[in-house]
Design an enzyme around this catalytic site. Structure first.
Site, short mmCIF file in Angstrom:
data_model
loop_
_atom_site.label_atom_id
_atom_site.label_comp_id
_atom_site.label_asym_id
_atom_site.label_seq_id
_atom_site.Cartn_x
_atom_site.Cartn_y
_atom_site.Cartn_z
N HIS A 1 0.83 -1.22 0.00
CA HIS A 1 0.00 0.00 0.00
C HIS A 1 0.86 1.27 0.00
CE1 HIS A 1 -3.62 -2.31 0.89
NE2 HIS A 1 -3.06 -2.82 1.97
C1 BDR Z 1 -3.08 1.51 5.02
O1 BDR Z 1 -3.43 1.08 6.33
C2 BDR Z 1 -2.29 0.72 7.05
O2 BDR Z 1 -2.50 -0.49 7.73
C3 BDR Z 1 -1.16 0.64 6.08
O3 BDR Z 1 0.06 1.04 6.67
C4 BDR Z 1 -1.57 1.56 4.97
O4 BDR Z 1 -1.13 2.88 5.23
C5 BDR Z 1 -3.72 0.59 4.01
O5 BDR Z 1 -5.11 0.63 4.14
#
Ligand code: BDR
Ligand code: CA
Length: 318
Positions: free
Chosen positions: A243
Site C-alpha cells: 500500500h
Molecule cells: C493503510 O493502512 C495501514 O494499515 C497501512 O500502513 C496503509 O497505510 C492501508 O489501508
C-alpha cells in the site's frame, strides 16, 4: 533532474517501514524528515519504529518529529493495526531500541515551519491517518498554499474497504482530518486501495530477495511476516499489498499509474459509509477536481521495481 525533496508523515507499520526503505533506496528522492502519527499502532510505537528503522539504515541524520496520538473526533482502532502489523507494528523484526531522539518540535508545528520556510519546494507524503496534516492546515492557514504536492495513501474509490466494507483504514481512522485535507486546495495525488491491491509482494518474492545474505533482506522478510500471515488467514493469499510503498511510484515511476482528475470527498456523516472516499465521476456536484486519483496501475511492474530497489539497498549494506 534534482531529487524530489520529501517529508514523510507516517505510522510505521510494516508497509510504512518498506516505504522508508524504498525512499532511501531511490536516487530520485531526498527524504528530508519524518513526522509520525497514530494509526497502525500507538504514537509512541510508531515514533520508536521510525527512529529504529532510520538507525538500522544508518540514516539517523533524518529528523523525526512526533505527532498526534489520537484522531480529531473518532476513537482510534489501533487493535486492528496490531492484528495486521504485529503488536509492535514491526512484525517479527527485532531492531534495537533507537539511541536517536525526536526533535523538540511537535509534528504539526514541524510541518508548518518546514513548509513555510521554503514555499512550494517540498513535497509531503502522508501514508497514515491525516490528523497531523489537517491540524497543520487549521493551525496555519498559509500551510495549504506552500505545499508543492501532497501524495496520500488512502481511500477506496471504486473498490471496497479494508477497515469497513466501504472504507480504507487511513481514512476511516480519521475521516474528519481527511475531509479537511481533501478540501484544503493542496495539490493532491491519491493512491487508494483500488491500485494498492494490485501491487502484491508474494512470499516467493521475499524468498527471492533473501537469496542475498543481507540484514535488509532479512528485515523485509521479518517486517512482512505478520502482515503476510494476516493476508493468508483473511484473504487466502501468500503475500501482502504494498500500500504505502506504491505512493513512491508517483515520483520514481509515474508511468505505471493511471491518474484521473476528479472531485473526491469523504463521508463524515457517521453512518455505515463513514470514511468512504467517493469520486464525482459524473460531475453531478459541479465542483472542480481537487485531486489526481490513481485508478489503475501496472502492479507487477511496480513490485519488480520495488524488489530491484531492495536488492540495491541490500548490496549497498553488504
Ligand atoms: C493503510 O493502512 C495501514 O494499515 C497501512 O500502513 C496503509 O497505510 C492501508 O489501508
Ligand atoms: Ca501506513
Amino acid at each position: 533532474m534534482p531529487p524530489t525533496r520529501i517529508i514523510l508523515d507516517t505510522d510505521p507499520g510494516a508497509d510504512d517501514a518498506l516505504t522508508i526503505l524504498l525512499m532511501l533506496a531511490s536516487p530520485e528522492i531526498k527524504l528530508e524528515a519524518i513526522t509520525t502519527t497514530h494509526g497502525n499502532v500507538t504514537i509512541d510505537k510508531t515514533t520508536r519504529n521510525a527512529l529504529a528503522v532510520l538507525e538500522f539504515l544508518n540514516a539517523s541524520r533524518i529528523p523525526v518529529a512526533k505527532g498526534c496520538s489520537l484522531p480529531l473526533v473518532k476513537p482510534p482502532h489501533q487493535a486492528k493495526g496490531e492484528a495486521v502489523h504485529g503488536s509492535s507494528g514491526m512484525g517479527r523484526t527485532n531492531l534495537p531500541e533507537p539511541t536517536s531522539k525526536v526533535v523538540d518540535t511537535h509534528a504539526v508545528d514541524y510541518l508548518i515551519e518546514r513548509f513555510l520556510a521554503e514555499p512550494n519546494e517540498l513535497t509531503l507524503f502522508a501514508v497514515g491517518p491525516l490528523t497531523n496534516v489537517a491540524l497543520a492546515i487549521r493551525k496555519e492557514p498559509r500551510f495549504a498554499q506552500v505545499v508543492k504536492e501532497l501524495v496520500i495513501m488512502g481511500g477506496a474509490v471504486r473498490s471496497g474497504g479494508n477497515m469497513s466494507p466501504l472504507a480504507e483504514f487511513n481514512i476511516y481512522e480519521d475521516p474528519h482530518a481527511a475531509h479537511i485535507v481533501f478540501n484544503s486546495g493542496i495539490p493532491i495525488t491519491l493512491i487508494p486501495l483500488d491500485v494498492t491491491y494490485k501491487c502484491l509482494l508474494t512470499s516467493a518474492d521475499v524468498d527471492r530477495l533473501n537469496k542475498i545474505d543481507s540484514p535488509v533482506a532479512k528485515f523485509v522478510r521479518d517486517v512482512t511476516a505478520d502482515y503476510m500471515a494476516f493476508y493468508l488467514k483473511y484473504e487466502g493469499f501468500a503475500g501482502c499489498a504494498l500500500h504505502d510503498p506504491l505512493t513512491v511510484a508517483a515520483i520514481i515511476a509515474p508511468e505505471l499509474l493511471s491518474l484521473e482528475e476528479h472531485y473526491v470527498d469523504v463521508d463524515i456523516s457517521g453512518g455505515v459509509s463513514t470514511g468512504k472516499t467517493y469520486a464525482d465521476f459524473m460531475k453531478v456536484a459541479k465542483k472542480p477536481a481537487n485531486m489526481k486519483v490513481a485508478l489503475d496501475v501496472r502492479g507487477r511492474e511496480f513490485v519488480e521495481l520495488f524488489i530491484e530497489r531492495m536488492e540495491t539497498l541490500c548490496r549497498s549494506r553488504l
